[in-house]
Design a protein around this motif. Sequence first.
Motif, PDB file in Angstrom:
ATOM      1  N   GLU A   1       0.832  -1.205   0.000  1.00 14.96           N
ATOM      2  CA  GLU A   1       0.000   0.000   0.000  1.00 14.96           C
ATOM      3  C   GLU A   1       0.871   1.261   0.000  1.00 14.96           C
ATOM      4  OE1 GLU A   1      -0.549  -2.514   2.268  1.00 14.96           O
ATOM      5  OE2 GLU A   1      -2.385  -3.357   1.413  1.00 14.96           O
ATOM      6  N   ILE A   2       1.927   1.241   0.792  1.00 18.50           N
ATOM      7  CA  ILE A   2       2.851   2.379   0.838  1.00 18.50           C
ATOM      8  C   ILE A   2       3.555   2.549  -0.503  1.00 18.50           C
ATOM      9  CG2 ILE A   2       4.973   3.261   1.909  1.00 18.50           C
ATOM     10  CD1 ILE A   2       4.023   1.733   4.474  1.00 18.50           C
TER      11      ILE A   2
ATOM     12  N   ALA B   1       2.475   1.591  -3.469  1.00 18.19           N
ATOM     13  CA  ALA B   1       1.499   2.073  -4.449  1.00 18.19           C
ATOM     14  C   ALA B   1       1.224   3.561  -4.244  1.00 18.19           C
ATOM     15  CB  ALA B   1       0.196   1.270  -4.336  1.00 18.19           C
ATOM     16  N   GLU B   2       1.145   3.994  -3.000  1.00 18.92           N
ATOM     17  CA  GLU B   2       0.928   5.406  -2.699  1.00 18.92           C
ATOM     18  C   GLU B   2       2.089   6.256  -3.213  1.00 18.92           C
ATOM     19  OE1 GLU B   2       0.921   7.899   1.376  1.00 18.92           O
ATOM     20  OE2 GLU B   2      -0.545   6.260   1.297  1.00 18.92           O
ATOM     21  N   ARG B   3       3.310   5.805  -2.965  1.00 14.80           N
ATOM     22  CA  ARG B   3       4.496   6.532  -3.433  1.00 14.80           C
ATOM     23  C   ARG B   3       4.540   6.582  -4.965  1.00 14.80           C
ATOM     24  NH1 ARG B   3       9.196   6.400  -0.249  1.00 14.80           N
ATOM     25  NH2 ARG B   3      10.076   7.656  -1.921  1.00 14.80           N
ATOM     26  N   TRP B   4       4.191   5.453  -5.611  1.00 16.98           N
ATOM     27  CA  TRP B   4       4.139   5.390  -7.075  1.00 16.98           C
ATOM     28  C   TRP B   4       3.165   6.452  -7.593  1.00 16.98           C
ATOM     29  CZ3 TRP B   4       5.868   1.815 -11.014  1.00 16.98           C
ATOM     30  CH2 TRP B   4       5.194   1.937 -12.238  1.00 16.98           C
ATOM     31  N   ASN B   5       1.942   6.448  -7.043  1.00 18.28           N
ATOM     32  CA  ASN B   5       0.910   7.380  -7.501  1.00 18.28           C
ATOM     33  C   ASN B   5       1.310   8.829  -7.236  1.00 18.28           C
ATOM     34  OD1 ASN B   5      -0.907   5.499  -8.602  1.00 18.28           O
ATOM     35  ND2 ASN B   5      -1.628   4.968  -6.572  1.00 18.28           N
ATOM     36  N   GLU B   6       1.880   9.110  -6.078  1.00 17.65           N
ATOM     37  CA  GLU B   6       2.345  10.468  -5.793  1.00 17.65           C
ATOM     38  C   GLU B   6       3.398  10.910  -6.802  1.00 17.65           C
ATOM     39  OE1 GLU B   6       3.910  10.442  -1.831  1.00 17.65           O
ATOM     40  OE2 GLU B   6       1.932  10.320  -0.908  1.00 17.65           O
TER      41      GLU B   6
END
Length: 83
Positions: free
Chosen positions: A69-70, A72-77
């Motif tokens: 989840e972390i 994926a969040e970093r990827w999207n950011e």
Amino acid sequence: MPELLRLFGLRFLFFANDHTPLHVHVVKGQGNITAQAKFTLDPVELVENKGLTKSELRMAESIIEENKEIFAERWNEFFNNKN
């Protein structure tokens, strides 16, 4: 090359010009990359391996599963702020 995590001699990262599907590269070695693998995030699955041992792959998969989840969040950011 945004680094997400460094643990047990493995670096978890993605490349600035990466593409979907969401995935993470696992790299062994400093400067000179001695081995690497690629895992998708959903589901966490090995896509490619170039030199990591079976135990390193199991460890990497476990670390990715716990942090997906972390990651994926970093990827999207990163990619949403790039435009």
